[in-house]
Each structure stands twice: as structure tokens, then as C-alpha cells.
Design a protein around this motif. Sequence first.
Motif, short mmCIF file in Angstrom:
data_model
loop_
_atom_site.label_atom_id
_atom_site.label_comp_id
_atom_site.label_asym_id
_atom_site.label_seq_id
_atom_site.Cartn_x
_atom_site.Cartn_y
_atom_site.Cartn_z
N HIS A 10 -8.07 0.11 2.45
CA HIS A 10 -7.96 -1.27 1.97
C HIS A 10 -9.01 -2.17 2.66
CE1 HIS A 10 -5.85 -4.27 -0.34
NE2 HIS A 10 -5.89 -5.07 0.70
N LEU A 17 0.86 -1.18 0.00
CA LEU A 17 0.00 0.00 0.00
C LEU A 17 0.90 1.23 0.00
CD1 LEU A 17 -2.50 -1.18 2.78
CD2 LEU A 17 -2.77 -1.38 0.29
N HIS A 62 -11.67 -2.59 -0.24
CA HIS A 62 -11.28 -3.80 -0.96
C HIS A 62 -11.81 -5.07 -0.30
CE1 HIS A 62 -8.74 -1.73 -3.87
NE2 HIS A 62 -8.40 -0.95 -2.87
#
Length: 195
Positions: free
Chosen positions: A122, A9, A126
Motif C-alpha cells: 500500500h 487491507l 498506492h
Amino acid sequence: MTFLAPVTLTGRLVSLEPLAVHHADGLEEAVQDGAIDRLWYTSAPPPDRMADDIAGKLAQAARGAMLPFAIRRLADGRLIGVTTFCNPLPAVPATEIGYTWQAASAHRTGTNTEAKALMLAHAFDHWGCRRVAFRATWFNHQSRRAIERLGAVYEGRIRQDRVLRTGEVADTAQYSITDGDWPAVRRHLEALLAR
């Protein structure tokens, strides 16, 4: 995307790299910056235990119980600390962000805020998490303030639920951000990082 699958990331200030054995030397140097390992209430290992700490985190990752990262400061390429996704609950889905420490020279520079913003994005965007938790030793006031500054909601004090590396039993302050909180928290973090 697979829950807790390794990923890098990257933001403007930091890159979170999947923790690996080759990070040991840089993290040994980072933990000595401000003697972070000497703070009795933190999870930062002493330099001579860094390799063991990394091995332990990698073993947890192999069991699907953790996704550990080395934090690299992009301005100079130096490793400045560690953070993890831990205590996953894939059925919810939910996770915790913890075992975080950064070199003293990185404190109040935005690196922790950006690392958490990357991880939260995230987790929520995600993985579709409904909740991300944060826990800090009750006496770790600096970490508790940092968690609160992110916009996490204080959920309570859990009594005598953790054994510190000193062998002492301590209380935990627990916080969370839910998927309903996330849009406002994201805007808040963007504003903090724009300063």
C-alpha cells in the motif's frame, strides 16, 4: 489516493481494518494471549488500558499523524493485534510502520509477515512512498529479528530516544525499506508467504 486515508487491507491470512472503538473487547482478549502487555519493551497496552490506547491512536489519526489498524485473523475471525502507519512525511513521501503487537498464538504463523506485506504494498504502490521505516526498542530482539526477516536494512542504533511506558529511557534500532528495495523485498515476502 490521499496519504494516510483509512483503508481496509485484506490478504489470505489477515485483514487490516481501520482501528475503531468497537475493537476494544477483542483486542483486550488478544493482548492477554501470551500476556504481551507484560513485556516491558513493547507498545501493547494492558487490557484495562485498551480503550485509552485506542482513543489515543484515533486522536493521532484525526490529526493526520497515524493510520492505525486492528489485525483480524481470517481463519477464525478473531482480532489478534494492532499495527499502524505512523510518523508520516507526506512531502517525501515516507512513513513508518510501528506500534505493532500480536497475540502470542499468532507469532510465527505468517500473520505478521502478511500484514507487513499488505502495508508495504500500500505504501509503495498506492502512496508512492520512497521509504518505509521500522523502529524497535533495542532490547526487543524478537521484533528486531522479525523486521530483519522482512528484508529491511538496519540503519543504526539511536541512543536514548524513547521513553518506555515503564518510564525507562531506551535506545531504538532503526531500519528501512526504500522504493528501490521494494521489488526484491516484495518477491522475498511472497516466497515467505508461499511456504
